[in-house]
Scaffold this motif. Structure first.
Motif, PDB file in Angstrom:
ATOM      1  N   GLY A 186      -9.510  37.356  -9.315  1.00 56.23           N
ATOM      2  CA  GLY A 186      -9.169  38.183 -10.467  1.00 56.23           C
ATOM      3  C   GLY A 186      -7.707  38.167 -10.844  1.00 56.23           C
ATOM      4  N   SER A 187      -6.892  37.402 -10.126  1.00 56.77           N
ATOM      5  CA  SER A 187      -5.457  37.368 -10.437  1.00 56.77           C
ATOM      6  C   SER A 187      -5.139  36.449 -11.618  1.00 56.77           C
ATOM      7  N   GLY A 188      -6.102  35.607 -12.011  1.00 52.12           N
ATOM      8  CA  GLY A 188      -5.885  34.754 -13.176  1.00 52.12           C
ATOM      9  C   GLY A 188      -5.392  33.364 -12.841  1.00 52.12           C
ATOM     10  N   LYS A 189      -5.777  32.843 -11.696  1.00 51.74           N
ATOM     11  CA  LYS A 189      -5.300  31.517 -11.281  1.00 51.74           C
ATOM     12  C   LYS A 189      -5.795  30.418 -12.214  1.00 51.74           C
ATOM     13  N   THR A 190      -7.074  30.457 -12.581  1.00 48.06           N
ATOM     14  CA  THR A 190      -7.640  29.413 -13.443  1.00 48.06           C
ATOM     15  C   THR A 190      -6.990  29.452 -14.824  1.00 48.06           C
ATOM     16  N   TYR A 191      -6.919  30.641 -15.407  1.00 49.05           N
ATOM     17  CA  TYR A 191      -6.338  30.794 -16.744  1.00 49.05           C
ATOM     18  C   TYR A 191      -4.866  30.372 -16.744  1.00 49.05           C
ATOM     19  N   SER A 192      -4.116  30.805 -15.734  1.00 49.67           N
ATOM     20  CA  SER A 192      -2.701  30.432 -15.648  1.00 49.67           C
ATOM     21  C   SER A 192      -2.541  28.925 -15.490  1.00 49.67           C
ATOM     22  N   SER A 193      -3.443  28.297 -14.720  1.00 48.95           N
ATOM     23  CA  SER A 193      -3.392  26.845 -14.539  1.00 48.95           C
ATOM     24  C   SER A 193      -3.587  26.117 -15.861  1.00 48.95           C
ATOM     25  N   LEU A 194      -4.494  26.622 -16.671  1.00 48.56           N
ATOM     26  CA  LEU A 194      -4.740  25.997 -17.977  1.00 48.56           C
ATOM     27  C   LEU A 194      -3.542  26.150 -18.905  1.00 48.56           C
ATOM     28  N   LEU A 195      -2.883  27.294 -18.860  1.00 51.55           N
ATOM     29  CA  LEU A 195      -1.689  27.491 -19.679  1.00 51.55           C
ATOM     30  C   LEU A 195      -0.568  26.553 -19.227  1.00 51.55           C
ATOM     31  N   LEU A 196      -0.432  26.373 -17.921  1.00 50.62           N
ATOM     32  CA  LEU A 196       0.551  25.417 -17.404  1.00 50.62           C
ATOM     33  C   LEU A 196       0.215  24.000 -17.860  1.00 50.62           C
ATOM     34  N   HIS A 227       0.005  14.795 -12.848  1.00 45.99           N
ATOM     35  CA  HIS A 227       0.367  16.164 -12.479  1.00 45.99           C
ATOM     36  C   HIS A 227      -0.853  16.832 -11.831  1.00 45.99           C
ATOM     37  N   VAL A 228      -0.626  17.573 -10.758  1.00 44.37           N
ATOM     38  CA  VAL A 228      -1.714  18.266 -10.072  1.00 44.37           C
ATOM     39  C   VAL A 228      -1.358  19.740  -9.909  1.00 44.37           C
ATOM     40  N   ILE A 229      -2.296  20.593 -10.319  1.00 46.10           N
ATOM     41  CA  ILE A 229      -2.176  22.036 -10.116  1.00 46.10           C
ATOM     42  C   ILE A 229      -3.345  22.456  -9.242  1.00 46.10           C
ATOM     43  N   ALA A 230      -3.057  22.904  -8.042  1.00 51.51           N
ATOM     44  CA  ALA A 230      -4.107  23.325  -7.110  1.00 51.51           C
ATOM     45  C   ALA A 230      -4.092  24.842  -6.978  1.00 51.51           C
ATOM     46  N   THR A 231      -5.267  25.450  -7.000  1.00 58.67           N
ATOM     47  CA  THR A 231      -5.338  26.893  -6.789  1.00 58.67           C
ATOM     48  C   THR A 231      -5.835  27.178  -5.381  1.00 58.67           C
ATOM     49  N   MET A 232      -5.369  28.296  -4.834  1.00 55.26           N
ATOM     50  CA  MET A 232      -5.760  28.716  -3.483  1.00 55.26           C
ATOM     51  C   MET A 232      -6.059  30.203  -3.494  1.00 55.26           C
ATOM     52  N   ARG A 233      -7.189  30.576  -2.934  1.00 55.91           N
ATOM     53  CA  ARG A 233      -7.508  31.991  -2.783  1.00 55.91           C
ATOM     54  C   ARG A 233      -6.643  32.608  -1.697  1.00 55.91           C
ATOM     55  N   THR A 234      -6.345  33.873  -1.845  1.00 55.14           N
ATOM     56  CA  THR A 234      -5.658  34.603  -0.784  1.00 55.14           C
ATOM     57  C   THR A 234      -6.556  35.718  -0.277  1.00 55.14           C
ATOM     58  N   LYS A 235      -6.331  36.086   0.966  1.00 54.84           N
ATOM     59  CA  LYS A 235      -7.065  37.194   1.563  1.00 54.84           C
ATOM     60  C   LYS A 235      -6.095  38.046   2.353  1.00 54.84           C
ATOM     61  N   GLN A 236      -6.506  39.255   2.658  1.00 58.89           N
ATOM     62  CA  GLN A 236      -5.653  40.146   3.434  1.00 58.89           C
ATOM     63  C   GLN A 236      -5.470  39.591   4.843  1.00 58.89           C
ATOM     64  N   MET A 288      13.510  29.688  -8.862  1.00 58.31           N
ATOM     65  CA  MET A 288      13.975  30.248  -7.595  1.00 58.31           C
ATOM     66  C   MET A 288      14.804  31.509  -7.824  1.00 58.31           C
ATOM     67  N   GLY A 289      14.411  32.595  -7.147  1.00 57.68           N
ATOM     68  CA  GLY A 289      15.154  33.837  -7.249  1.00 57.68           C
ATOM     69  C   GLY A 289      14.971  34.581  -8.554  1.00 57.68           C
ATOM     70  N   LYS A 290      14.076  34.113  -9.417  1.00 59.14           N
ATOM     71  CA  LYS A 290      13.845  34.777 -10.698  1.00 59.14           C
ATOM     72  C   LYS A 290      12.890  35.957 -10.520  1.00 59.14           C
ATOM     73  N   PRO A 291      12.994  36.972 -11.378  1.00 61.84           N
ATOM     74  CA  PRO A 291      12.056  38.100 -11.294  1.00 61.84           C
ATOM     75  C   PRO A 291      10.653  37.666 -11.701  1.00 61.84           C
ATOM     76  N   GLU A 292       9.667  38.490 -11.392  1.00 60.93           N
ATOM     77  CA  GLU A 292       8.289  38.162 -11.721  1.00 60.93           C
ATOM     78  C   GLU A 292       8.108  37.997 -13.228  1.00 60.93           C
ATOM     79  N   PHE A 293       7.159  37.152 -13.605  1.00 64.66           N
ATOM     80  CA  PHE A 293       6.932  36.863 -15.020  1.00 64.66           C
ATOM     81  C   PHE A 293       5.468  36.488 -15.211  1.00 64.66           C
ATOM     82  N   THR A 294       5.059  36.398 -16.471  1.00 73.45           N
ATOM     83  CA  THR A 294       3.701  35.978 -16.803  1.00 73.45           C
ATOM     84  C   THR A 294       3.720  34.511 -17.208  1.00 73.45           C
ATOM     85  N   ILE A 295       2.894  33.708 -16.583  1.00 70.41           N
ATOM     86  CA  ILE A 295       2.835  32.275 -16.878  1.00 70.41           C
ATOM     87  C   ILE A 295       2.300  32.055 -18.285  1.00 70.41           C
TER      88      ILE A 295
END
Length: 288
Positions: free
Chosen positions: A22-32, A139-148, A201-208
């Motif tokens: 639900g974090s938007g990895k697929t959508y963000s990848s497409l925008l990239l 160019h390759v954009i790979a997505t990875m799930r995260t877990k606690q 690097m070192g930049k504040p958070e942003f929306t892709i």
């Protein structure tokens, strides 16, 4: 064998996006990918292991989808990448590579014998998969799930699991394989946790968005690496030229701070030798 000077050739970005469901990895990848292809979605392909999630964003453009079904073996991923390369695809989105790691873990647990020594049978498979990603000429954009992730801490004689943040569903250290890694939170904000480009690097958070991809494409085509930046700093003749570079490389100041200081001191030393009366005995001018 022959030594040569390092040089920046046109690069193909190898990057990863990691985040929870639900974090938007697929959508963000497409925008990239939209930015990396200057809006030409016909040059974009998604290798989809997420049960059709790649088709949810068809309104963005006519990108290509290659559906990968179980078993998610490294060899099947490699074959899928080959298909995309032969089709003239310029950006491959692998959504996601976590399924490959899940397969390898299951395969490892199914092997008879010593669990530790059995990893010797797993590592070559995973390495072949990662080598394919890193060495393919796209160019390759790979997505990875995260877990606690949890650690066990001792309290009152008992070991209590405690949360320590999110961890990618992948082998440890996988992020070091990529040039650029974005961590995306549930509100769709991204930060760079690994960045060899120096752009984020070192930049504040942003929306892709697509401009993020265009910025990366520009770096790939004619960006400046650290070695050439250091050469330019070393070749400055006065503090004015050094100031120009100091402002130009604002993204890399942390990495180049020592180079700037060294060249500033070198320039000041030369100026003192040429014109000692123009400098006080207590200090010297500075580029900042």
């Amino acid at each position: 064998m022959q030594l040569r000077q390092s040089e920046r050739r046109k690069a193909k970005i190898k990057m990863a996006l990691q985040g929870s469901a639900g974090s938007g990895k697929t959508y963000s990848s497409l925008l990239l990918a939209q930015g990396l292809t200057n809006g030409d979605f016909s040059k974009v392909a998604i290798i989809d292991t997420e049960n059709g999630s790649a088709d949810l964003y068809a309104h963005l453009g006519n990108y290509n989808v290659l559906t990968l079904t179980p078993p998610f073996t490294p060899d099947n991923y490699i074959k899928a990448i080959d298909v995309c390369e032969k089709a003239g695809i310029e950006v491959i989105i692998i959504d996601s590579i976590s399924h490959c790691w899940d397969y390898l873990l299951d395969y490892h647990s199914s092997l008879a014998g010593n669990s530790f020594t059995n990893w010797a049978k797993i590592k070559p498979l995973e390495k072949a998969f990662m080598d394919k990603i890193l060495q393919c000429d796209v160019h390759v954009i790979a997505t990875m799930r995260t877990k606690q992730d949890y650690v066990l801490n001792q309290k009152d004689g008992k070991f209590i699991p405690e949360k320590v943040g999110l961890k990618a569903v992948q082998r440890d250290g996988i992020d070091f394989e990529f040039t650029l890694v974005f961590d995306i939170d549930i509100k769709h904000f991204a930060v760079s946790s690994k960045d060899r480009t120096g752009l984020f690097m070192g930049k504040p958070e942003f929306t892709i968005n697509p401009s993020t991809g265009r910025k990366i494409l520009e770096w790939c085509n004619n960006g400046t690496n650290l070695q050439s930046a250091r050469e330019k700093i070393k070749n400055t003749r006065n503090l004015e030229e050094l100031n120009v570079l100091y402002n130009q490389y604002s993204n890399w100041r942390e990495l180049l701070e020592y180079d700037f200081k060294l060249q500033r001191d070198t320039i000041n030393s030369k100026e003192i030798l040429l014109n000692p009366k123009s400098f006080s005995t207590n200090g010297s001018t500075s580029h900042r």
